[in-house]
Design a protein around this motif. Sequence first.
Motif, short mmCIF file in Angstrom:
data_model
loop_
_atom_site.label_atom_id
_atom_site.label_comp_id
_atom_site.label_asym_id
_atom_site.label_seq_id
_atom_site.Cartn_x
_atom_site.Cartn_y
_atom_site.Cartn_z
N GLY A 1 -6.06 17.34 -30.31
CA GLY A 1 -6.42 18.72 -30.03
C GLY A 1 -5.72 19.27 -28.81
N ARG A 2 -5.68 18.49 -27.73
CA ARG A 2 -5.01 18.94 -26.51
C ARG A 2 -3.51 19.09 -26.71
NH1 ARG A 2 -5.15 15.15 -23.09
NH2 ARG A 2 -6.48 13.58 -24.08
N MET B 1 -4.61 16.97 -37.08
CA MET B 1 -5.14 15.62 -36.98
C MET B 1 -5.78 15.21 -38.31
SD MET B 1 -8.55 14.52 -36.79
CE MET B 1 -10.21 15.14 -36.59
N VAL B 2 -5.68 13.91 -38.60
CA VAL B 2 -6.31 13.33 -39.78
C VAL B 2 -7.13 12.13 -39.34
CG1 VAL B 2 -5.97 12.31 -42.05
CG2 VAL B 2 -4.37 14.04 -41.22
N PHE C 1 -8.88 21.65 -28.88
CA PHE C 1 -7.64 22.23 -29.40
C PHE C 1 -7.07 23.32 -28.50
CE2 PHE C 1 -5.08 25.21 -31.84
CZ PHE C 1 -4.15 24.34 -32.39
N THR C 2 -5.79 23.19 -28.24
CA THR C 2 -5.02 24.16 -27.46
C THR C 2 -3.80 24.58 -28.29
OG1 THR C 2 -5.66 23.05 -25.41
CG2 THR C 2 -3.79 24.56 -25.30
N ARG D 1 1.31 24.79 -33.84
CA ARG D 1 0.29 25.55 -34.58
C ARG D 1 -0.56 26.39 -33.62
NH1 ARG D 1 -2.17 23.44 -38.42
NH2 ARG D 1 -0.54 21.91 -38.89
N GLU D 2 -0.92 27.56 -34.11
CA GLU D 2 -1.77 28.47 -33.34
C GLU D 2 -3.25 28.13 -33.51
OE1 GLU D 2 -1.14 30.99 -31.20
OE2 GLU D 2 0.95 30.35 -31.27
N GLN D 3 -3.60 27.60 -34.67
CA GLN D 3 -4.99 27.26 -34.96
C GLN D 3 -5.10 25.79 -35.32
OE1 GLN D 3 -6.10 30.04 -38.06
NE2 GLN D 3 -6.82 31.53 -36.57
#
Length: 337
Positions: free
Chosen positions: A184-185, A190-191, A212-213, A218-220
């Motif tokens: 996320g950072r 991620m899986v 998540f950042t 990716r933006e989201q």
Amino acid sequence: MKARLSVLDLSPVGGEATQAEAMRETIAVAQAAERLGYDRFWVAEHHNMRSLASASPEILMAALTQATKTIRLGSGGVMLVNYSPLKVAEVFMALEALAPGRIDLGVGRALGTDGRTGGALRSAGSEAFPQYFALLNAWLLDAGGVEPITEAHPARGIHASPSGPSHPDLFLLCSSPETADFAGRAGVGMVFAEFIARADGGPAVSAYRAAFTPSAFREQGWAAVATIALAAETAEAAERLAAPMRASALAGLDGPGADGERPRFPRIEDALAFLEARRDDPRLAGVIARAIVGDPETVRRGLAQKAEATGADELFVMAVGPDLDSRVRSLELIKGG
């Protein structure tokens, strides 16, 4: 089912098949997954395991770029610390050139094998993962024309080939909330591998979303859970087909066999006899709970419940069964065919 549905294939060596045959079967499973409308097809990396044939996911993916046309192809995953990050970037940029817009690079921080085999691979060890991951990021974004490597960067003057105009999407394979937090950072997908962690994916998905950042990748956030599912026309047939998988898993809890491998059960009848002889083993319930097994409605309902419970955007179904036909038929039934 609201979550997208994809396939993870480990190139299992079923029945009396050879590892070479198992590799070719994976191509047939990928073609079936594409025909059935699955979103992605990912292949794995395992070393020194006779029951699994895929030690080089990038080679399988290269073959799959020519055997498929629309489905996204990915690694589930490349064990990054076993290799040079530059070489991994170049291999996957080459795959992206062969199938533009269809390549996913899933990486793991473990060895994908035992420590001795990791030494034979010249692995740097899991402690090197953060540095390797940062270098991989830089070379992919540079080659894809997104973020050029500057003179201040440690990799200045070194560029991965072939260059873009696009680059693979990047994902981190996770087996704990801590690794999900790292993903996320880092701002990548991620899986969570439930079948490895032997734990529910919900906490990892939550940790990922909290951390998540947005990044250049990716933006989201995008979170997936990989699980085992096996469907057959009837519940009884599914239970029978699941016997070799369950027997091998239960026997493996006692440690490797005389040949250093987890015991295999090529014949369903032998697996059923093994499970019957150990029906009072308290560990059997845990083995059974690792997979969603049953008739099509039961399996589809179980997958929908898992997606809702974990909050995953996508589910990866591991293509399991004692032979190629059962693996493909299971995927057909799960998709409603």
